[in-house]
Enzyme design. Sequence first.
Site, mmCIF file in Angstrom:
data_model
loop_
_atom_site.group_PDB
_atom_site.id
_atom_site.type_symbol
_atom_site.label_atom_id
_atom_site.label_comp_id
_atom_site.label_asym_id
_atom_site.label_seq_id
_atom_site.Cartn_x
_atom_site.Cartn_y
_atom_site.Cartn_z
ATOM 1 N N GLY A 261 0.823 -1.211 0.000
ATOM 2 C CA GLY A 261 0.000 0.000 0.000
ATOM 3 C C GLY A 261 0.853 1.254 0.000
ATOM 4 N N PHE A 262 1.888 1.260 0.850
ATOM 5 C CA PHE A 262 2.863 2.350 0.914
ATOM 6 C C PHE A 262 2.226 3.695 1.234
ATOM 7 C CE2 PHE A 262 4.363 -0.820 -2.244
ATOM 8 C CZ PHE A 262 5.302 -1.411 -1.423
ATOM 9 N N ARG A 652 14.262 -2.525 20.036
ATOM 10 C CA ARG A 652 14.406 -3.977 19.967
ATOM 11 C C ARG A 652 13.759 -4.481 18.675
ATOM 12 N NH1 ARG A 652 15.005 -7.953 23.740
ATOM 13 N NH2 ARG A 652 14.394 -6.629 25.477
ATOM 14 N N ILE A 653 14.468 -5.358 18.009
ATOM 15 C CA ILE A 653 13.946 -5.904 16.763
ATOM 16 C C ILE A 653 13.255 -7.230 17.069
ATOM 17 C CG2 ILE A 653 14.541 -6.682 14.448
ATOM 18 C CD1 ILE A 653 14.900 -3.656 14.935
ATOM 19 N N PRO A 656 14.170 -10.063 13.218
ATOM 20 C CA PRO A 656 15.248 -9.500 12.398
ATOM 21 C C PRO A 656 15.112 -9.827 10.906
ATOM 22 C CG PRO A 656 16.136 -10.636 14.324
ATOM 23 C CD PRO A 656 14.665 -10.934 14.288
ATOM 24 N N GLU A 729 9.366 2.600 7.482
ATOM 25 C CA GLU A 729 9.575 3.780 6.648
ATOM 26 C C GLU A 729 10.965 4.373 6.751
ATOM 27 O OE1 GLU A 729 5.736 5.085 8.411
ATOM 28 O OE2 GLU A 729 5.389 5.872 6.412
HETATM 29 MO MO1 MOS Z 1 2.689 4.756 5.510
HETATM 30 S S1 MOS Z 1 2.924 6.352 4.193
HETATM 31 O O1 MOS Z 1 2.256 5.488 6.956
HETATM 32 O O2 MOS Z 1 1.500 3.834 4.823
#
Ligand code: MOS
Length: 764
Positions: A261-262, A652-653, A656, A729
């Site tokens: 979706g991004f 914390r991941i 990974p 992001e």
């Molecule tokens: Mo992202 S631009 O918060 O889907």
Amino acid sequence: MTPPELAQLAVVGRPQPRVDGPLKVTGVARYASDHLLPGLLYAVPVCSTIAQGELERLDTAAAEGMPGVRAVLHRRNLPPLRRASLNLGFGSDSSYFDEHRPPLEDDVIRHFGQYLGLVVADTFEQATAGAQAVKATYRGERPPNVDPRLGPEHLSPPGCGERLDVRPQGAALARLDVESERGDPDAAFAASAVQVDRVYVVPPETHNPMELHATVAAWEGASVTLYESTQGVVNHRNVLAQVLGLPRENVRVITRFLGGGFGSKLWSWPHSALAAAAARQLGRPVKLVLTRRLMFATVGHRPRTAQRIRLGATQDGRLTSLHQDWVNHTSILDDYKEDCGEVTPQLYGAPNLRVTSALARRNVGTPCPMRGPGAVPGVYATESAMDELACALGMDPVQLRILNEPPFDLSRKVPFSSRHLVECLTAGAVRFGWSRRDAAIGSMRRDGLALGWGVACCAWAAERFGCDARLDLRDDGTACVAVATQDIGTGTYTVLAQLAAESLGLPLGKVEVLLGDTVLPPGPISGGSMTTASVVPAVLEAARRVVASLLVTVTRAHGSPFYGRRSSELACAAGKVHARTDDPASGIAFDELLRACRVGAVTSSGSASGTSSTEENVSRRSYGAHFVEVTWEAALARLRVSRVVSVIDAGRIINPLAARSQVQGAVVMGIGMALLEETLYDPVTGAPINSNLAEYMVPTNADVPPIEVMFLDHPDPHVDELGARGVGEIGLAGVAPAIASAVHHATGVRVRELPIRLEHLLGS
Ligand code: MOS
């Protein structure tokens, strides 16, 4: 969980392959458009072919007579859709619609591709043919304003680096806001020994998730179910209820899987409401899938931005002032702000700073968040300017950044929750071999190619949305965790399975995860890289409660081996219950106990509120540094990104493997942003003209070099009990400026308008 339990994490922190992977690779996972319901009809929008004017008439007669066409719906025969209340609360009451004007509300045309109507037919092909046969006539058609210069009097043509005076003049700029301010930046800049003053331009970019936007709407009486491609089922349910004039209870939204979706699927778009309205009108389920071409016009994009950056510094490299003045384009009716100053006030310790924003209206579809909204173009500009400052000072760009590390968040005068940006830089420099860098332009070579090495930092907000979660502990030995957030391809199913397995002491394979359905406990949008941090406290609370409930149950049910004991005398370990006085190994498995109690399942809920960046006295962010190598072959005019090392400080991941995939994918997007992506609007028609994946270029495998991702893995105690921040992001922020700086290092050409094209570099 308590600290001793955290110290012995068995599942969290392991590189766990996706639990939903087999469903996806075998085609079992069903996406929105895979829902083929009995009696399904297909809808195809009729769209404006002009970008400014008014619709005079829609001639639908030919289309109505075509085979298979059931209806041509438009403003005159479809009951009006309502507006959404635009509550951007992010929680269970969130109801945000990117376009404030509902579709078909008036006859004014404001952008190419605007919906004029909808043809519904028995097949997709018949609906497409019908839509093509609808003839629109317009009046008052005017040339569109898709001018890439963001306010003719404020900005010189993009990329020329002229001074930018961002004052509202005429109608072109909608408004000017001061976003952040401290000290006296004007005086400090004027007095500074070294100055950088440049304009940086990022073109419009269009999200291209693999899965097209799609809705399948099916009514049953006065209730509707939407199989939707959305990053937020709860928000979409709330919006559609308002737009369709229904109580929320009458709308169910389902997104079990999402093919990316991004940000373009974060909020609702009008096509979904149109599909639902058409299905209501015709009494049949309706499917509407946007074409790739339409996705360039009607479901958002990252708007064009122009940013003037001014940096003032002392001779020894200390920032004295930072100005960031940006303009972004937006649509005619909606004020979408691309928040380029999102991380600017926190990134470095300039004592004097001002960030301003302005909007410029264009005849384009409404822009919307695109991965790392604001920060990604913002960091491109500020980090490019930092590299220019390093060049002006003759200072190493890593050293310049370390020198300007702030002691605390200067904009809010609060400490950082957990900030390890300097370690990102130093660890990345070691891994990349940065100490071997010769700063002289074009001085480094390998195999006959010029090498360029560039670096840039990144940051991204680390907050939490409110979230509820439910856990069932079942007598077949399985557990089920349920929350109405969604997995947008990032690994949320897997992270939730890990959290439930960890907190209950069950094997991961015994955990079922339910997501993406508004009948589940309300969860957040999948956005802002906040899903993982948001679900952690809710799931852990649900786990504590379900265990407590189990312990009470086993003391009260006849037939239970613990009947008559006090629950406080019991404890759990590794999916078993034991008496505190006994060896945990003597415990009895949960499912065995439940069967002995003749209880099918114990269920409990957890709930956690969101955080707010402004309300608490700590500054929560993730940080990172990207180191990039490019090769430049002047004879062939061939530029390649040949190596990337990314160091990310995201708390914390939890997984990974999934986290690394997120950052690698983001770096790939960063290569596209730096070198390939740009949406082009035809100045005559206003149409996005490269509206397909052949002409809107994104990186292919051949464009992608080895990408090494390192996580610092310092838990952030101010985000959630596990210290996990998001990773989606941040990986994109900083990649484009690192590439642009590497290109400058290799070629001596400083490109300030993305994407960097070979034309920019010819002759170097
Ligand atoms: Mo992202 S631009 O918060 O889907």
